[in-house]
Design a protein around this motif. Sequence first.
Motif, PDB file in Angstrom:
ATOM      1  N   LEU A 194     -17.460  -7.947  49.362  1.00  0.00           N
ATOM      2  CA  LEU A 194     -18.585  -8.478  48.576  1.00  0.00           C
ATOM      3  C   LEU A 194     -19.194  -7.430  47.646  1.00  0.00           C
ATOM      4  CD1 LEU A 194     -20.350 -10.577  51.387  1.00  0.00           C
ATOM      5  CD2 LEU A 194     -18.790 -11.383  49.612  1.00  0.00           C
ATOM      6  N   GLY A 195     -18.637  -6.212  47.666  1.00  0.00           N
ATOM      7  CA  GLY A 195     -19.156  -5.155  46.789  1.00  0.00           C
ATOM      8  C   GLY A 195     -20.433  -4.519  47.291  1.00  0.00           C
ATOM      9  N   LEU A 196     -20.663  -4.610  48.618  1.00  0.00           N
ATOM     10  CA  LEU A 196     -21.848  -3.960  49.199  1.00  0.00           C
ATOM     11  C   LEU A 196     -21.414  -2.607  49.772  1.00  0.00           C
ATOM     12  CD1 LEU A 196     -24.792  -3.941  50.347  1.00  0.00           C
ATOM     13  CD2 LEU A 196     -23.928  -5.288  52.287  1.00  0.00           C
ATOM     14  N   ASP A 197     -22.041  -1.561  49.303  1.00  0.00           N
ATOM     15  CA  ASP A 197     -21.716  -0.193  49.706  1.00  0.00           C
ATOM     16  C   ASP A 197     -21.913  -0.018  51.221  1.00  0.00           C
ATOM     17  OD1 ASP A 197     -21.490   2.711  49.356  1.00  0.00           O
ATOM     18  OD2 ASP A 197     -23.643   2.685  49.774  1.00  0.00           O
ATOM     19  N   SER A 198     -20.963   0.681  51.889  1.00  0.00           N
ATOM     20  CA  SER A 198     -21.035   0.765  53.358  1.00  0.00           C
ATOM     21  C   SER A 198     -22.255   1.569  53.826  1.00  0.00           C
ATOM     22  CB  SER A 198     -19.741   1.308  53.948  1.00  0.00           C
ATOM     23  OG  SER A 198     -19.427   2.535  53.394  1.00  0.00           O
ATOM     24  N   GLN A 199     -22.633   2.601  53.082  1.00  0.00           N
ATOM     25  CA  GLN A 199     -23.836   3.360  53.482  1.00  0.00           C
ATOM     26  C   GLN A 199     -25.080   2.470  53.388  1.00  0.00           C
ATOM     27  OE1 GLN A 199     -24.022   6.835  54.576  1.00  0.00           O
ATOM     28  NE2 GLN A 199     -26.021   6.031  55.190  1.00  0.00           N
ATOM     29  N   THR A 200     -25.111   1.611  52.355  1.00  0.00           N
ATOM     30  CA  THR A 200     -26.270   0.716  52.199  1.00  0.00           C
ATOM     31  C   THR A 200     -26.316  -0.284  53.353  1.00  0.00           C
ATOM     32  OG1 THR A 200     -26.034   0.955  49.825  1.00  0.00           O
ATOM     33  CG2 THR A 200     -27.433  -0.862  50.588  1.00  0.00           C
ATOM     34  N   LEU A 201     -25.140  -0.858  53.692  1.00  0.00           N
ATOM     35  CA  LEU A 201     -25.111  -1.778  54.844  1.00  0.00           C
ATOM     36  C   LEU A 201     -25.593  -1.050  56.095  1.00  0.00           C
ATOM     37  CD1 LEU A 201     -24.419  -4.380  56.384  1.00  0.00           C
ATOM     38  CD2 LEU A 201     -22.071  -3.532  56.606  1.00  0.00           C
ATOM     39  N   TYR A 202     -25.090   0.194  56.274  1.00  0.00           N
ATOM     40  CA  TYR A 202     -25.497   0.970  57.455  1.00  0.00           C
ATOM     41  C   TYR A 202     -27.021   1.160  57.482  1.00  0.00           C
ATOM     42  CZ  TYR A 202     -26.126   4.716  60.787  1.00  0.00           C
ATOM     43  OH  TYR A 202     -26.560   5.455  61.852  1.00  0.00           O
ATOM     44  N   ASN A 203     -27.605   1.574  56.330  1.00  0.00           N
ATOM     45  CA  ASN A 203     -29.049   1.846  56.290  1.00  0.00           C
ATOM     46  C   ASN A 203     -29.849   0.601  56.685  1.00  0.00           C
ATOM     47  OD1 ASN A 203     -28.377   4.355  55.391  1.00  0.00           O
ATOM     48  ND2 ASN A 203     -28.880   3.969  53.227  1.00  0.00           N
ATOM     49  N   ILE A 204     -29.375  -0.559  56.244  1.00  0.00           N
ATOM     50  CA  ILE A 204     -30.111  -1.799  56.519  1.00  0.00           C
ATOM     51  C   ILE A 204     -29.866  -2.246  57.968  1.00  0.00           C
ATOM     52  CG2 ILE A 204     -30.321  -4.245  55.892  1.00  0.00           C
ATOM     53  CD1 ILE A 204     -29.599  -3.286  52.974  1.00  0.00           C
ATOM     54  N   ALA A 205     -28.565  -2.390  58.339  1.00  0.00           N
ATOM     55  CA  ALA A 205     -28.256  -2.947  59.671  1.00  0.00           C
ATOM     56  C   ALA A 205     -28.731  -2.037  60.797  1.00  0.00           C
ATOM     57  CB  ALA A 205     -26.749  -3.190  59.788  1.00  0.00           C
ATOM     58  N   SER A 206     -28.733  -0.710  60.553  1.00  0.00           N
ATOM     59  CA  SER A 206     -29.128   0.193  61.639  1.00  0.00           C
ATOM     60  C   SER A 206     -30.628   0.120  61.933  1.00  0.00           C
ATOM     61  CB  SER A 206     -28.728   1.638  61.321  1.00  0.00           C
ATOM     62  OG  SER A 206     -29.405   2.090  60.177  1.00  0.00           O
ATOM     63  N   THR A 207     -31.402  -0.471  61.023  1.00  0.00           N
ATOM     64  CA  THR A 207     -32.834  -0.657  61.310  1.00  0.00           C
ATOM     65  C   THR A 207     -33.174  -2.148  61.426  1.00  0.00           C
ATOM     66  OG1 THR A 207     -33.262  -0.544  58.952  1.00  0.00           O
ATOM     67  CG2 THR A 207     -33.609   1.485  60.195  1.00  0.00           C
TER      68      THR A 207
END
Length: 297
Positions: A194-207
Amino acid sequence: MKMGFIGLGNMGGPMAANLVKAGHHVAAFDMARAAVDKVVSLGASAATSAADAATDAEIVVTMLPAGQHVRGVYLGEHGLLKAAKPRTLFIDCSTIDVATARDVHLAASAAEMDFLDAPVSGGVGGATAGTLTFMVGGGDAAFARAKPLLEKMGKNIFHAGGAGNGQAAKICNNMLLAVSMIGTCEAFVLAEKLGLDSQTLYNIASTASGQCWSLTSYCPVPGPVPASPANRNYQAGFTASMMLKDLKLAQSAAQASGAATPLGAQATALYSLFESAGAGTRDFSGIIQLLRGNPAA
Ligand code: NAD
């Protein structure tokens, strides 16, 4: 204290070494002579058989590959239960099926011996550092007797209940881990598409509500968690084959007990596929490569 230690492989070797370091007299046995020599060089004494390791011991630890080895070593014609003195405490740290663990508990009790099933998590690193987690099944008095010794090999010692409950705790935990790891991998694979950066997903999902150990301690993509195996091309860690072994134990326990574990069954199928693609020695978080359609990458 006089102790026996049987099964000196990747895990048992360093565990026995920690007992020697703690000042115990360890009579050590393994079918592989080189494994015995290694712990003897650290101060253990060599036993000539499993029975020989147990004859004079107050406590005997076993760390063997699977249920059939445990059955053979304890219940065989020259088995431990025939060789040891009454009231010897046996601590089996192998990961095996619950049914075998409960059978050996019964046989030990009939022979007036104490037995604990005490599988571990923490891998070779934890065995070497003496920081393993022990999940222990068996009676209160036997647990109290074992605890000071287990503390020489581990950091977290849990009494999980009666006979076989240590093995039950281990397979329930590892089935949960496999399912959560596959779910975490699927989220990163979908994000990539989907073009979502993995670090961005991590930052969101981890909180957010997707937070779990597979994400925040063992992230299956490189970058967000520098210590995770994803950063070193999925070098194990905890191998996919070891995970598959534990999932199979969980599936047979689920069948025997009538528990519904459809995601555990799916995880078993996926890790079987990953192993048959030649990836059994890779870290279990490498299953993300299977989901990407390239298990060997
Ligand atoms: P391993 O294969 O390295 O060691 C097993 C040892 O047992 C070998 O040295 C083998 O020669 C010996 N052995 C087998 N049959 C024997 C017998 N009849 N008498 C004497 N010795 C015998 O395996 P490992 O990695 O040390 O794992 C041991 C147990 O710990 C397994 O049940 C495994 O599932 C569990 N475990 C392993 C890890 C890990 O990261 N390696 C982590 C947690 C739990």
